[in-house]
Design an enzyme around this catalytic site. Sequence first.
Site, PDB file in Angstrom:
ATOM      1  N   ARG A   1       1.253  -1.043  -0.144  1.00 32.17           N
ATOM      2  CA  ARG A   1       0.366  -0.004  -0.133  1.00 32.17           C
ATOM      3  C   ARG A   1       0.678   1.472  -0.001  1.00 32.17           C
ATOM      4  O   ARG A   1       1.946   1.236   0.907  1.00 32.17           O
ATOM      5  CB  ARG A   1      -1.420  -0.176   1.540  1.00 32.17           C
ATOM      6  CG  ARG A   1      -2.154  -1.085   1.074  1.00 32.17           C
ATOM      7  CD  ARG A   1      -3.228  -1.067  -0.309  1.00 32.17           C
ATOM      8  NE  ARG A   1      -4.145  -1.354  -0.101  1.00 32.17           N
ATOM      9  CZ  ARG A   1      -4.357  -2.843  -0.619  1.00 32.17           C
ATOM     10  NH1 ARG A   1      -3.380  -3.083  -1.708  1.00 32.17           N
ATOM     11  NH2 ARG A   1      -5.313  -3.059  -1.008  1.00 32.17           N
TER      12      ARG A   1
ATOM     13  N   GLU B   1      -3.636   8.620  -4.897  1.00 26.41           N
ATOM     14  CA  GLU B   1      -3.663   7.419  -6.394  1.00 26.41           C
ATOM     15  C   GLU B   1      -4.823   8.293  -6.807  1.00 26.41           C
ATOM     16  O   GLU B   1      -5.900   8.453  -6.343  1.00 26.41           O
ATOM     17  CB  GLU B   1      -3.560   5.966  -6.080  1.00 26.41           C
ATOM     18  CG  GLU B   1      -2.443   5.330  -5.674  1.00 26.41           C
ATOM     19  CD  GLU B   1      -2.391   4.042  -5.669  1.00 26.41           C
ATOM     20  OE1 GLU B   1      -3.727   3.136  -5.981  1.00 26.41           O
ATOM     21  OE2 GLU B   1      -1.617   3.090  -5.149  1.00 26.41           O
TER      22      GLU B   1
ATOM     23  N   HIS C   1      -0.239   1.211  -9.866  1.00 23.42           N
ATOM     24  CA  HIS C   1      -1.248   0.294  -9.415  1.00 23.42           C
ATOM     25  C   HIS C   1      -1.655  -0.919  -9.990  1.00 23.42           C
ATOM     26  O   HIS C   1      -3.090  -1.309 -10.113  1.00 23.42           O
ATOM     27  CB  HIS C   1      -1.871   0.864  -8.902  1.00 23.42           C
ATOM     28  CG  HIS C   1      -2.792   0.123  -7.000  1.00 23.42           C
ATOM     29  ND1 HIS C   1      -3.383   0.578  -5.925  1.00 23.42           N
ATOM     30  CD2 HIS C   1      -2.434  -1.282  -7.211  1.00 23.42           C
ATOM     31  CE1 HIS C   1      -3.897  -0.941  -5.186  1.00 23.42           C
ATOM     32  NE2 HIS C   1      -3.080  -1.380  -5.618  1.00 23.42           N
TER      33      HIS C   1
END
Length: 329
Positions: free
Chosen positions: A240, A269, A288
């Site tokens: 994360r 993000e 991601h």
Amino acid sequence: MIQILMSEASHLRIRDRIAHLVQRLEIVTVPEANRYVRDGVDIPAGDLAPEIVWNTQEAYMSGLLPSLMRVLLDSPSARWLQTFNAGLDLPIFRRIMEKGVRITKSSAQGVVIAEYVLAHALSLIVPIDAQRDLQARREWGRTPYREVSQTRWLLVGYGAIGEQIALRARAFGVDLTVVRRGSEAGLAHRVLPLARIAEALPESDVVVLACALTDETRNLCNDAFFSAMKPGALLLNIGRGGLVDEDALRRGLESQRPAHAVLDVFQTEPLPEDHWIWTHPQVRVSAHTSNSGDGVQPRADAQFIANLERYLGGEPLTNEAERSEVGLD
């Protein structure tokens, strides 16, 4: 009859494989946002009472997640959620568990994320860029390097993804230390608790973050962390974004601790266009997307079907989350 809610696309993928179970199921599908269909007929959300909800990556990508989760949170009959997530740090999962709903996580992305980690680490250990530069200059030069089998790796987190990373790293003969709860070593040569991570940082050539984001791990990689790292080491974060203090990372990169960072996750993000990370020569960025292998969805489908059979048979579910993973108990 047990009502089960899933996206229409998910149902189309698996309907033939669950044909032997349909007499026990009432399947409701979501073909588009806020639309629910049972036996070809639209029904209002207020009439739904799902016991099982299947939350897939495909549903997330197509914007159907709110339509699934809203019904789940409103339904007093909800008992089990199968989600595509590997980590449960989002607040909604706590709300779901507070309702008494069981959550099973996905392990389907473990293989591809492990391949992502190994591919980047190997390409940074083996001097591929230097060899390409020599080729471009038509120079016949040597590019010595430390063999992968002589490197020491520190893996922070040993869940389904961490285990897949360990399996592949050990195949290259690396010396592996794992930071995890408990003392079971698994594939590791040694195990340390998080409180002792600083002991391993000065001798680790590769540090991989594969742990959950909790109050204990938030900003784990701070100035003290980077100061303790071995000069020239690599940092890879597929956990994360909140695990890494990004300002501290920039300072660490200046002193080659780490020499390179491979980041798939970030504090914010999408990563803002003006963020320094985009253009830093020692950082590799992916959006991601380390879990984007073509085998993830088939593995996730197989996991759900197997768990559905276990649920209907009253057997334990695989990869079921504990309440502590969402901050309860």
